[in-house]
Design a protein around this motif. Structure first.
Motif, PDB file in Angstrom:
ATOM      1  N   VAL A 110      47.507 -40.856   9.328  1.00 23.12           N
ATOM      2  CA  VAL A 110      47.927 -41.070   7.944  1.00 23.12           C
ATOM      3  C   VAL A 110      49.446 -40.929   7.880  1.00 23.12           C
ATOM      4  O   VAL A 110      50.036 -40.101   8.575  1.00 23.12           O
ATOM      5  N   ASN A 111      50.088 -41.729   7.048  1.00 24.30           N
ATOM      6  CA  ASN A 111      51.536 -41.613   6.918  1.00 24.30           C
ATOM      7  C   ASN A 111      52.042 -41.684   5.482  1.00 24.30           C
ATOM      8  O   ASN A 111      53.243 -41.870   5.262  1.00 24.30           O
ATOM      9  N   ALA A 112      51.160 -41.529   4.507  1.00 23.92           N
ATOM     10  CA  ALA A 112      51.601 -41.572   3.111  1.00 23.92           C
ATOM     11  C   ALA A 112      50.616 -40.823   2.229  1.00 23.92           C
ATOM     12  O   ALA A 112      49.413 -40.802   2.500  1.00 23.92           O
ATOM     13  N   TRP A 113      51.149 -40.230   1.144  1.00 25.24           N
ATOM     14  CA  TRP A 113      50.316 -39.628   0.101  1.00 25.24           C
ATOM     15  C   TRP A 113      50.267 -40.598  -1.080  1.00 25.24           C
ATOM     16  O   TRP A 113      51.318 -41.106  -1.510  1.00 25.24           O
ATOM     17  N   PRO A 114      49.127 -40.831  -1.680  1.00 29.18           N
ATOM     18  CA  PRO A 114      47.792 -40.509  -1.163  1.00 29.18           C
ATOM     19  C   PRO A 114      47.302 -41.596  -0.214  1.00 29.18           C
ATOM     20  O   PRO A 114      47.764 -42.733  -0.243  1.00 29.18           O
ATOM     21  N   THR A 115      46.331 -41.235   0.616  1.00 26.26           N
ATOM     22  CA  THR A 115      45.625 -42.192   1.470  1.00 26.26           C
ATOM     23  C   THR A 115      44.153 -41.813   1.486  1.00 26.26           C
ATOM     24  O   THR A 115      43.825 -40.626   1.611  1.00 26.26           O
ATOM     25  N   VAL A 116      43.283 -42.791   1.352  1.00 20.04           N
ATOM     26  CA  VAL A 116      41.853 -42.528   1.464  1.00 20.04           C
ATOM     27  C   VAL A 116      41.318 -43.176   2.739  1.00 20.04           C
ATOM     28  O   VAL A 116      41.811 -44.225   3.173  1.00 20.04           O
ATOM     29  N   VAL A 117      40.325 -42.527   3.345  1.00 17.93           N
ATOM     30  CA  VAL A 117      39.676 -43.017   4.562  1.00 17.93           C
ATOM     31  C   VAL A 117      38.174 -43.068   4.297  1.00 17.93           C
ATOM     32  O   VAL A 117      37.581 -42.072   3.859  1.00 17.93           O
ATOM     33  N   LEU A 118      37.559 -44.211   4.562  1.00 20.69           N
ATOM     34  CA  LEU A 118      36.130 -44.393   4.333  1.00 20.69           C
ATOM     35  C   LEU A 118      35.376 -44.268   5.657  1.00 20.69           C
ATOM     36  O   LEU A 118      35.757 -44.894   6.662  1.00 20.69           O
ATOM     37  N   ILE A 119      34.329 -43.447   5.653  1.00 17.50           N
ATOM     38  CA  ILE A 119      33.533 -43.166   6.850  1.00 17.50           C
ATOM     39  C   ILE A 119      32.079 -43.534   6.562  1.00 17.50           C
ATOM     40  O   ILE A 119      31.529 -43.159   5.521  1.00 17.50           O
TER      41      ILE A 119
END
Length: 471
Positions: A110-119
């Motif tokens: 991750v390199n930025a706020w915000p970031t979402v990751v879907l699993i």
């Protein structure tokens, strides 16, 4: 079939979890769709994301688990207690893991706020998306995953034990002003209301019914959503209604609340967008009145806006809209979530918290300069000459007798800038994220926000007192 390829890295950390009574590993959520939200609580863009997260949680209560990964930008944001207060302030209902060392952040690149990751339900990463406005992107993927995995999805609800707030009269008190009669107006932001107080702490009037909403009407009917900045013009009180992206107007004679600017939606303007045309505030955090001009710290779009009280038009005034510490003309300058305003003659002072900076806007020269601050990732707690000093996410300020008092929020202090000597020193410490300061009737008044207190300090003796606010 929508499915990931790479195994999702582990999310458990040595710093522990909040908003739940236990720690988890990703294996505990096997069979669920998991959405990781990488955030840091002082970031306005992270706050803008939260309505989308709430909406997704509500629409997919059986299939989806959202987990906040709090990867703190500022040193003060690494504290477990500070994160807990943010969870309570923002009404977060999902568990949060404290990623104080950026371990999880790095594993997910991750390199930025915000970031979402879907699993996916098998624990494979589908993908990630930085920035705001995720709902329309994430929802189709959720629908596809639910269709593809069918009965293999675990639809049993996950019970999480959420943080509980103690009952108190004030809840995250924010901005503070005085009226000509000597009374105070206080934004009780966590209770979504404005209080008129005597200097002894007696509640004289309550504006807003306490519900989070965007309704005009009488004091008892009107609703706000995290109000902050206040400005008084005769019998009219202006309110920066941050989460509604609006400026509300309170008629103190008729006791009615109306909306003068903003639609409730987030609006963005960059560089030459909408110059000279009416615009909407974006997370307005503070207000400052100068004659018939109302200056607005539009924190969400990193700009200063100005409203003409006669025409009621809100126009862009200073800032390109990009988040940066840049001086220059009104069109060249850039801000970093401006959150506090003060005026001395023809100089508008601005608390610029994401750069831990104090800015000066010369209204005659139409130019912005920096008194203290070096950039988005340079902060600390150092007094002394301006060019040696460091602050940490300063959010409020006021001018009095040649001195600029600053709420150095994440350092838990109030500091004073001697503008002539170009020096800064601490006058009060031991606070919990103070948001605003006011000099009134020989006292320094401070909203000790995360302690849910109003504090006053005798400027002659230094004696400190917590004001008991009572109905």
């Amino acid at each position: 079939m929508l499915t990931g390829v790479v195994n999702a890295p582990e999310i458990n950390t040595k710093h522990g979890w909040l908003n739940t009574d236990r720690s988890y590993t990703l294996k505990d959520f096997r069979g669920k769709i998991v959405l990781l939200d990488f955030w840091t609580y002082g970031c306005i863009n992270c706050q803008h994301l939260m309505p989308d997260l709430h909406r997704l949680e509500k629409e997919y209560p059986q299939e989806l688990v959202i987990i906040g990964v709090h990867s703190a930008k500022f040193e003060a944001e690494k504290s477990h207690e500070a994160i807990k207060q943010a969870i309570l302030k923002f009404g977060i209902t999902h568990p949060v893991v404290n990623d104080a060392d950026f371990e999880v952040w790095k594993h997910y690149a991750v390199n930025a706020w915000p970031t979402v990751v879907l699993i996916d339900p098998n624990g494979k990463v589908i993908g990630q998306k930085p920035g705001e406005g995720i709902y329309d992107t994430i929802k189709p993927h959720l629908d596809q995953l639910i269709k593809d995995f069918g009965d293999r999805i675990n639809r049993e609800p996950f019970p999480f034990t959420q943080e509980q707030a103690a009952r108190q009269v004030l809840n995250f008190p924010s901005k503070l002003i005085a009226d000509p009669e000597g009374n105070l107006y206080l934004s009780d932001s966590g209770h979504n209301r404005i209080l008129k107080l005597s200097t002894s702490g007696q509640i004289l009037e309550e504006i807003g019914n306490g519900d989070a909403g965007f309704t005009d009407g009488s004091y008892a009917q009107a609703t706000f959503n995290e109000p902050h900045g206040l400005a008084l013009h005769g019998q009219t009180l202006y309110v920066a209604d941050a989460k509604n992206n609006a400026i509300r107007v309170v008629n103190l004679e008729t006791k009615e609340v109306a909306t003068v600017a903003g639609t409730g939606e987030l609006s963005y303007y960059f560089f030459d967008d909408q110059l000279g045309a009416p615009v909407n505030p974006n997370s307005p955090w503070d207000l400052l009145l100068d004659g018939n001009q109302l200056y607005i710290a539009s924190a969400g779009n990193h700009q200063i806006l100005r409203m003409d009280l006669q025409t009621k038009h809100v126009l862009r005034f200073a800032g390109t809209g990009r988040e940066a510490l840049a001086d220059g003309s009104l069109r060249e300058a850039a801000f970093n979530q401006p959150s506090g305003l003060a005026l001395n003659g023809r100089t508008l002072y601005i608390a610029d918290p994401e750069a831990s900076a104090i800015r000066a806007l010369d209204l005659d020269k139409a130019a912005v300069s920096t008194l203290i601050g070096r950039g988005l990732f340079e902060f600390g707690d150092e007094d002394g000459y301006f060019d040696e000093a460091y602050l940490q996410h300063c959010m409020g300020l006021t001018f009095h007798n040649g001195l600029l008092y600053v709420a150095d929020t994440y350092n838990g202090k109030v500091k004073v800038l001697d503008l002539e000597k170009e020096q800064i020193h601490t006058v009060l410490d031991g606070l919990q994220e103070p948001n605003d300061v006011l000099v009134h009737q020989g006292y320094l008044w401070v909203t000790n926000t995360n302690a849910h207190q109003l504090v006053k300090v005798n400027l002659e003796t230094g004696e400190q007192e917590v004001v008991e606010v009572k109905g």
